[in-house]
Design an enzyme around this catalytic site. Structure first.
Site, PDB file in Angstrom:
ATOM      1  N   LYS A  26      53.876  17.905  13.557  1.00 21.32           N
ATOM      2  CA  LYS A  26      55.066  18.636  14.055  1.00 21.32           C
ATOM      3  C   LYS A  26      56.367  18.032  13.226  1.00 21.32           C
ATOM      4  O   LYS A  26      57.141  18.793  12.681  1.00 21.32           O
ATOM      5  CB  LYS A  26      55.415  18.403  15.512  1.00 21.32           C
ATOM      6  CG  LYS A  26      56.318  19.449  16.156  1.00 21.32           C
ATOM      7  CD  LYS A  26      56.165  19.001  17.626  1.00 21.32           C
ATOM      8  CE  LYS A  26      55.179  19.289  18.259  1.00 21.32           C
ATOM      9  NZ  LYS A  26      55.012  18.723  19.689  1.00 21.32           N
ATOM     10  N   ARG A  96      59.460  14.622  21.384  1.00 22.50           N
ATOM     11  CA  ARG A  96      58.363  15.476  21.058  1.00 22.50           C
ATOM     12  C   ARG A  96      57.280  14.575  20.601  1.00 22.50           C
ATOM     13  O   ARG A  96      57.544  13.862  19.423  1.00 22.50           O
ATOM     14  CB  ARG A  96      58.811  16.459  20.362  1.00 22.50           C
ATOM     15  CG  ARG A  96      60.043  17.228  20.656  1.00 22.50           C
ATOM     16  CD  ARG A  96      60.299  18.430  19.711  1.00 22.50           C
ATOM     17  NE  ARG A  96      59.513  19.265  19.659  1.00 22.50           N
ATOM     18  CZ  ARG A  96      59.609  20.422  18.814  1.00 22.50           C
ATOM     19  NH1 ARG A  96      60.639  20.512  17.987  1.00 22.50           N
ATOM     20  NH2 ARG A  96      58.588  21.631  18.892  1.00 22.50           N
ATOM     21  N   GLY A 105      46.182  15.700  25.340  1.00 22.59           N
ATOM     22  CA  GLY A 105      46.142  14.373  25.675  1.00 22.59           C
ATOM     23  C   GLY A 105      47.331  13.759  25.474  1.00 22.59           C
ATOM     24  O   GLY A 105      47.398  12.522  25.866  1.00 22.59           O
ATOM     25  N   MET A 107      51.454  13.073  25.036  1.00 29.52           N
ATOM     26  CA  MET A 107      52.645  13.100  26.110  1.00 29.52           C
ATOM     27  C   MET A 107      53.202  14.497  25.672  1.00 29.52           C
ATOM     28  O   MET A 107      53.543  14.819  24.611  1.00 29.52           O
ATOM     29  CB  MET A 107      53.598  12.074  25.874  1.00 29.52           C
ATOM     30  CG  MET A 107      54.624  11.983  27.078  1.00 29.52           C
ATOM     31  SD  MET A 107      56.065  11.369  26.578  1.00 29.52           S
ATOM     32  CE  MET A 107      57.105  12.336  25.626  1.00 29.52           C
ATOM     33  N   ARG A 352      53.500  25.878  12.405  1.00 31.27           N
ATOM     34  CA  ARG A 352      52.096  25.224  11.937  1.00 31.27           C
ATOM     35  C   ARG A 352      51.265  26.595  11.576  1.00 31.27           C
ATOM     36  O   ARG A 352      51.390  27.562  12.093  1.00 31.27           O
ATOM     37  CB  ARG A 352      51.594  24.224  12.966  1.00 31.27           C
ATOM     38  CG  ARG A 352      51.330  25.018  14.330  1.00 31.27           C
ATOM     39  CD  ARG A 352      50.838  24.149  15.662  1.00 31.27           C
ATOM     40  NE  ARG A 352      51.025  24.894  16.754  1.00 31.27           N
ATOM     41  CZ  ARG A 352      50.996  24.216  17.885  1.00 31.27           C
ATOM     42  NH1 ARG A 352      50.800  23.033  17.957  1.00 31.27           N
ATOM     43  NH2 ARG A 352      51.207  25.004  19.079  1.00 31.27           N
ATOM     44  N   HIS A 468      47.449  28.401  27.567  1.00 26.84           N
ATOM     45  CA  HIS A 468      46.674  27.365  27.236  1.00 26.84           C
ATOM     46  C   HIS A 468      45.165  28.077  27.094  1.00 26.84           C
ATOM     47  O   HIS A 468      44.460  27.889  26.003  1.00 26.84           O
ATOM     48  CB  HIS A 468      46.715  26.294  28.115  1.00 26.84           C
ATOM     49  CG  HIS A 468      45.709  25.282  27.902  1.00 26.84           C
ATOM     50  ND1 HIS A 468      44.497  25.199  28.322  1.00 26.84           N
ATOM     51  CD2 HIS A 468      45.563  24.015  27.094  1.00 26.84           C
ATOM     52  CE1 HIS A 468      43.870  24.076  27.974  1.00 26.84           C
ATOM     53  NE2 HIS A 468      44.460  23.422  27.111  1.00 26.84           N
ATOM     54  N   ARG A 630       3.884  29.025   4.768  1.00 20.36           N
ATOM     55  CA  ARG A 630       3.304  27.727   4.997  1.00 20.36           C
ATOM     56  C   ARG A 630       1.921  27.738   5.922  1.00 20.36           C
ATOM     57  O   ARG A 630       1.561  28.678   6.660  1.00 20.36           O
ATOM     58  CB  ARG A 630       4.102  27.018   6.099  1.00 20.36           C
ATOM     59  CG  ARG A 630       3.555  25.600   6.602  1.00 20.36           C
ATOM     60  CD  ARG A 630       4.433  24.709   7.479  1.00 20.36           C
ATOM     61  NE  ARG A 630       4.524  25.347   8.912  1.00 20.36           N
ATOM     62  CZ  ARG A 630       5.247  25.075   9.782  1.00 20.36           C
ATOM     63  NH1 ARG A 630       6.216  24.195   9.643  1.00 20.36           N
ATOM     64  NH2 ARG A 630       5.385  25.707  11.084  1.00 20.36           N
ATOM     65  N   SER A 777       9.437  21.590  -0.275  1.00 19.36           N
ATOM     66  CA  SER A 777      10.441  22.269   0.730  1.00 19.36           C
ATOM     67  C   SER A 777      10.699  21.068   1.757  1.00 19.36           C
ATOM     68  O   SER A 777       9.588  20.560   2.327  1.00 19.36           O
ATOM     69  CB  SER A 777       9.894  23.387   1.156  1.00 19.36           C
ATOM     70  OG  SER A 777      10.691  23.777   2.446  1.00 19.36           O
ATOM     71  N   CYS A 844      13.749  23.806   4.570  1.00 23.48           N
ATOM     72  CA  CYS A 844      13.794  24.561   5.525  1.00 23.48           C
ATOM     73  C   CYS A 844      14.104  23.611   7.011  1.00 23.48           C
ATOM     74  O   CYS A 844      14.393  22.490   6.680  1.00 23.48           O
ATOM     75  CB  CYS A 844      12.321  25.021   5.552  1.00 23.48           C
ATOM     76  SG  CYS A 844      11.024  23.772   5.697  1.00 23.48           S
ATOM     77  N   TYR A 864      17.618  25.728  -3.098  1.00 25.70           N
ATOM     78  CA  TYR A 864      18.036  26.490  -2.221  1.00 25.70           C
ATOM     79  C   TYR A 864      17.919  26.017  -0.783  1.00 25.70           C
ATOM     80  O   TYR A 864      17.520  24.721  -0.485  1.00 25.70           O
ATOM     81  CB  TYR A 864      16.992  27.732  -2.038  1.00 25.70           C
ATOM     82  CG  TYR A 864      15.494  27.503  -1.786  1.00 25.70           C
ATOM     83  CD1 TYR A 864      15.317  27.555  -0.285  1.00 25.70           C
ATOM     84  CD2 TYR A 864      14.690  26.936  -2.717  1.00 25.70           C
ATOM     85  CE1 TYR A 864      13.915  27.082   0.028  1.00 25.70           C
ATOM     86  CE2 TYR A 864      13.384  26.747  -2.115  1.00 25.70           C
ATOM     87  CZ  TYR A 864      12.956  26.912  -0.861  1.00 25.70           C
ATOM     88  OH  TYR A 864      11.722  26.397  -0.403  1.00 25.70           O
TER      89      TYR A 864
HETATM   90  P1  ADP Z   1      54.007  21.327  22.160  1.00 28.68           P
HETATM   91  O1  ADP Z   1      53.431  20.179  21.040  1.00 28.68           O
HETATM   92  O2  ADP Z   1      53.306  21.185  23.463  1.00 28.68           O
HETATM   93  O3  ADP Z   1      54.129  22.477  21.741  1.00 28.68           O
HETATM   94  P2  ADP Z   1      56.943  20.827  21.633  1.00 28.68           P
HETATM   95  O4  ADP Z   1      57.257  19.413  21.322  1.00 28.68           O
HETATM   96  O5  ADP Z   1      56.807  21.829  20.705  1.00 28.68           O
HETATM   97  O6  ADP Z   1      55.561  20.615  22.536  1.00 28.68           O
HETATM   98  O7  ADP Z   1      58.000  21.050  22.695  1.00 28.68           O
HETATM   99  C1  ADP Z   1      57.498  22.394  23.493  1.00 28.68           C
HETATM  100  C2  ADP Z   1      58.709  23.428  23.501  1.00 28.68           C
HETATM  101  O8  ADP Z   1      59.930  22.619  24.136  1.00 28.68           O
HETATM  102  C3  ADP Z   1      59.275  23.766  22.167  1.00 28.68           C
HETATM  103  O9  ADP Z   1      58.250  25.028  22.025  1.00 28.68           O
HETATM  104  C4  ADP Z   1      60.400  24.403  22.566  1.00 28.68           C
HETATM  105  O10 ADP Z   1      60.632  25.567  23.230  1.00 28.68           O
HETATM  106  C5  ADP Z   1      60.850  23.033  23.293  1.00 28.68           C
HETATM  107  N1  ADP Z   1      61.993  22.307  22.502  1.00 28.68           N
HETATM  108  C6  ADP Z   1      61.301  21.226  22.043  1.00 28.68           C
HETATM  109  N2  ADP Z   1      62.370  20.693  21.280  1.00 28.68           N
HETATM  110  C7  ADP Z   1      63.391  21.401  21.590  1.00 28.68           C
HETATM  111  C8  ADP Z   1      64.686  21.363  21.276  1.00 28.68           C
HETATM  112  N3  ADP Z   1      65.043  20.553  20.354  1.00 28.68           N
HETATM  113  N4  ADP Z   1      65.706  22.390  21.563  1.00 28.68           N
HETATM  114  C9  ADP Z   1      65.158  23.185  22.371  1.00 28.68           C
HETATM  115  N5  ADP Z   1      63.914  23.494  23.005  1.00 28.68           N
HETATM  116  C10 ADP Z   1      62.988  22.242  22.509  1.00 28.68           C
HETATM  117 MG    MG Z   2      55.344  23.271  20.379  1.00 31.13          MG
END
Ligand code: ADP
Ligand code: MG
Ligand code: MG
Length: 888
Positions: A26, A96, A105, A107, A352, A468, A630, A777, A844, A864
């Site tokens: 990120k 983030r 998993g 935060m 991404r 999700h 075989r 083989s 094989c 092969y």
């Molecule tokens: P994840 O890894 O779960 O996608 P993110 O870090 O991308 O988590 O955060 C989830 C959402 O939180 C983002 O898609 C965005 O909508 C919101 N967010 C994160 N940072 C900011 C920010 N600086 N300003 C506004 N919204 C934010």
């Molecule tokens: Mg995100």
């Protein structure tokens, strides 16, 4: 001194160069987007190296961090003109997490950090919107309590529900500034009750608390399990991003959304996404409000009313579309994007490479190469061979009747039928028992991953195309129908209600992830179409591939399928299956139970024409290509009669008594058949069996050569050879029979006699064996069993633990044990080539269709690989990728 803080945005560049290893995925892309001038709120990234240093030093930060951290905050303050903790005009930030690869998993993000009892008032004043300020504060307390303080988030949701009920509201948007303010008070007392301390008011404490929680989450159980399942090393660590907040919840000119630059389900070159007006953060994916479509076309296609972003905010949408194309050109791949609009101003929050279905991966790779964005070879390298499996498998028969219960969103294509289960653990348990299950959930969360993996398909009542469930299912290649709103799920009674229909746990359900249909019972399927993008990519793959790809096939139908999938020969035609045919088994049994050579020959004479016609059919399909046959391999007792009826039949055919036969049968009992009287040991003791098979092969080959003009190239393979002498004896039988048939027919054909290498001794003595054998083989199923001393049929009970405990990186029967079995193969290849330069080498066994094992075969220079017919395309692509990787 190591730099631990890298700033981004506002024209500042600390030289992080978008390095994912250092900044996490990120952070690297926030840095990358800012560097190419896209609108990214300013911020800074605490590196993965800081995480590693933190853990290396007993969960302590290095001394140098404080100053760097302060400079990071000063950077954000400088660019935004706001001060962190300023009661008049406060800077708010998000915290983030972001590892090198996106990882459940870790935060969850905390938004609006920096609000407290003072700053909330300042925010209300400067924004002129008290409702917005108090809504933001309550969101912050709720998130912080949940993800940082780890308090019971249910109680916060409950408090909100009660507040709404009291006021008679149904939507969050109906709450006023005063309502939110009252709720904040309530939340704060909940925190104090559950945490024992008041909610932190010092903004720096808030920030350090959140940063610590991100690093802490790296060692959470959930993160550790995920790392183990996905072979992610613990040393990688995670980065933390601290970034100025922008607000999508500042009224009707504000919004937040997620988008893909191309359709992640079909690969279509069309923008794809969802947004919500006056919303923040994950509101879009949380399934609380139904998100709106990004484009007009998508809205119309779905027959939805609420305006698309293209219609509601045409200017900002235009800017966004422009960013899409800049990002695709920059990253040269389809992007998954998160954005926010604050009072008509667009902000980019994440990009991404987007997860996609196999179908989309294929189409996007081919399209991008055609558009000139990437090369053909890059396109070949981009498609995961294992994911092709999704495309090679059947879809629902369009003509079959369907009992459609309801329709949800087509979240991940493919069709699946199975028993209904309502929780991930049951899905896993039943899957281990070999049952097909459909996991039915209100909405999935990262805790459900193992169940989603175990399920054949996933159905959810809530959540959109970017929920999700949808994202994870597409990544795993599981069919998924999401947001089937008319489902009502009772997790306690374990029932599923749709209108007046009620289904229970264990009932069979079918989902079609391509249409969103949910059906009662199971629905028959049809074979996939292999032209189009698939065909194009295969042509490109074949251009770079060095390894030939053959198929393991023993029926004309399998051979036909294999040839259609592009097999360049048969690498393993087992002959024992032919013996099991109902019309022949009596003669086979008569042969086995005969107590003299004459008796055996009498039975074999009945089998000869049958074998000949089997081979002739296979040769006809594979005309012009090599076919490795075989000779008989399994322990004879596998063919024994069961029950008196079968014994009586054989007795009559052979003209002997039932008692005699039964005595003979008990003599054939073996304690350890896998290491018993099988393979070439049968040919050594009963040469007439191999004589008959050799004769059938050559007679069939000449027959087909005469009929079709395209002579097959039989490669006669002797199984389970341990010594040169065994192979000498067997080869003499085959050669003698060949000469005899050629003399009788007045025509010769090309053929080879070689051996399987499936015993460690054979691998070690390959130099001598190659003096006789014309090809090797590698029978890697048996070679793995005999090298490790583990029986494949009995390994199920302990092998998963062996993988979990890191004794094997992967199941050695699925992916070759490169260190052990692989070394034997290398030794055999080297010694074999030394005594017979250019000796033909192949593999094989199941490993021939496994991409990692194919990479090993490329590195070892085999000629092969041979895979099951449906895996032939996977092997072709994997072989191409192995060749590309090997070139580097
Ligand atoms: P994840 O890894 O779960 O996608 P993110 O870090 O991308 O988590 O955060 C989830 C959402 O939180 C983002 O898609 C965005 O909508 C919101 N967010 C994160 N940072 C900011 C920010 N600086 N300003 C506004 N919204 C934010
Ligand atoms: Mg995100
Ligand atoms: Mg998240």
């Amino acid at each position: 001194m190591t730099r631990y803080v890298y700033r981004f945005g506002g024209g500042v560049d600390d030289g992080g160069k978008g390095d994912k290893n250092l900044l996490g995925g990120k952070g690297a892309n926030l840095d990358g987007m800012a560097a190419i001038g896209l609108p990214v709120p300013p911020g800074f990234t605490l590196t993965t190296e800081l995480c590693t240093a933190y853990y290396a030093d007993g969960e302590k930060y290095p001394d140098s961090l404080n100053a760097e951290f302060a400079a990071g905050i000063a950077h954000i303050e400088g660019v935004t003109g706001k001060i962190f903790g300023d009661p008049a005009d406060p800077l708010l930030v998000s915290v983030r997490s972001g590892a090198r690869v996106s990882m459940p998993g870790m935060m969850d993000t905390v938004l609006n950090l920096g609000l407290n009892d003072q700053t909330v008032a300042g925010l209300a004043t400067v924004s002129g919107d008290a409702r917005f300020a108090w809504d933001s504060y309550r969101r912050f307390i709720q998130m912080y309590s949940d993800v940082v303080l780890e308090l019971d988030h249910g109680s916060f949701e409950e408090a909100l529900e009660i507040a709404k009920e009291d006021k008679g509201y149904s939507l969050d948007t109906e709450l006023t500034a005063e309502d939110w303010q009252a709720l904040v008070k309530e939340y704060k007392s909940l925190v104090e009750k559950q945490w024992g301390k008041p909610f932190p008011q010092d903004v720096h404490d808030q920030l350090w608390g959140a940063v610590g929680a991100v690093f802490g989450s790296w060692e959470s159980d959930r993160a550790k399990v995920y790392r183990r399942l996905n072979s992610i090393p613990g040393e990688w660590g995670t980065a933390v991003n601290v970034q100025a907040m922008v607000f999508g919840n500042m009224g009707d000119t504000s919004a937040t959304g997620v988008a893909f630059t191309r359709d992640p389900a079909t690969g279509e070159n069309a923008y794809y996404g969802e947004y919500l007006i006056n919303a923040q953060g994950e509101d879009v994916v949380a399934g609380i409000r139904t998100p709106q479509y990004l484009t007009k076309t998508a809205r119309e296609r779905a027959g939805a009313k609420p305006l698309s972003m293209e219609e509601a905010m045409p200017e900002t949408y235009g800017e966004l579309a422009n960013v899409f194309s800049i990002l695709e050109t920059h990253y040269r791949d389809m992007q998954d994007i998160e954005f926010t609009v604050q009072q008509n101003k667009l902000w980019m929050l994440q990009t991404r490479s987007g997860k996609r279905t196999a179908k989309a991966a294929l189409k996007i790779a081919v399209d991008m190469a055609t558009e000139g964005l990437i090369t053909e070879e890059e396109a070949v390298a981009r498609v995961d061979p294992a994911a092709l499996d999704q495309l090679l498998h059947p879809t629902l028969d369009p003509k079959a009747p369907r009992d459609v219960l309801t329709k949800g969103l087509p979240a991940s294509p493919g069709a699946a039928s199975g028993q209904i289960v309502f929780d991930a653990d049951s899905a896993e348990r039943l899957n281990e028992l070999g049952e097909a299950v459909i996991l039915v959930r209100i909405e999935t969360s990262p805790e459900d991953i193992h169940g989603m993996h175990a399920a054949k398909g996933i159905l959810t009542a809530r959540g959109g195309m970017t929920s999700h469930a949808a994202v994870v299912a597409r990544g795993m290649g599981r069919p998924c129908v999401s947001g089937a709103g008319s489902l009502s799920i009772d997790n306690v009674a374990k029932t599923l209600r749709i209108g007046d229909r009620v289904l229970k746990e264990g009932d069979i359900l079918t989902i079609d992830g391509a249409t969103g249909e949910v059906m009662a019972g199971s629905v028959p399927t049809v074979q996939p179409e292999l032209a189009g993008d698939f065909g194009v990519l295969m042509v490109w793959a074949d251009k770079v591939r060095r390894l030939k790809v053959r198929a393991n096939a023993e029926t004309p139908l399998d051979c036909r399928t294999a040839r259609d999938f592009g097999a360049e020969g048969v690498g393993l035609c087992r002959t024992e299956h032919m013996f099991f045919d109902a019309a022949r088994i009596t003669a086979v049994r008569q042969m086995i139970l005969a107590d003299s050579e004459a008796g055996r020959r009498e039975a074999l004479a009945k089998l000869l024409p049958e074998q000949r016609s089997d081979f002739a059919e296979i040769f006809a399909v594979m005309a012009g290509l090599p076919v490795t046959i075989r000779l008989l391999d399994p322990p004879l007792h596998e063919f024994l009669p069961h029950g008196d009826g079968e014994f009586a039949e054989v007795a009559e055919a052979a003209g002997v008594s039932i008692d005699l036969l039964k005595r003979r049968a008990s003599e054939l009992h073996e304690f350890n058949p896998m290491l018993g009287h099988r393979g070439c040991r049968l040919g050594v003791t009963y040469p007439e069996i191999y004589e008959m098979q050799a004769r059938a092969i050559f007679e069939a080959a000449i027959l087909v050569a005469e009929q079709s003009g395209a002579a097959p190239i039989p490669e006669v393979m002797i199984p389970l050879v341990a010594t040169k002498r065994e192979l000498e004896l067997m080869k003499a039988i085959v050669d003698k029979e060949a000469q005899a048939v050629f003399a009788e027919k007045g025509r010769t054909i090309e053929y080879l006699v070689g051996t399987m290498i499936e015993l460690p001794r054979a691998a070690l003595k390959a130099g001598e064996i190659a003096e006789v054998g014309e090809f090797f083989s590698f029978g890697t199923n048996d070679l793995t069993q005999t090298t490790i001393g583990i029986s494949r049929d009995d390994a199920g009970r302990f092998l998963t633990q062996y993988v979990d405990k890191g004794i094997f990186a992967r199941d050695p029967f699925v992916s070759i044990d490169v260190e052990g079995v692989g070394e034997l193969i290398q030794i055999a290849a080297e010694r074999g080539r030394k005594s017979r330069p250019g000796i033909k080498l192949g593999i094989c066994g199941e490993h021939g269709g496994d991409p990692a094992s194919i990479a090993f075969c490329e590195a070892t220079g085999l000629d092969y690989v041979s895979a099951s017919p449906y895996r032939v395309p996977i092997a072709r692509l994997a072989a191409a990728q192995a060749a590309l990787a090997h070139r580097k």
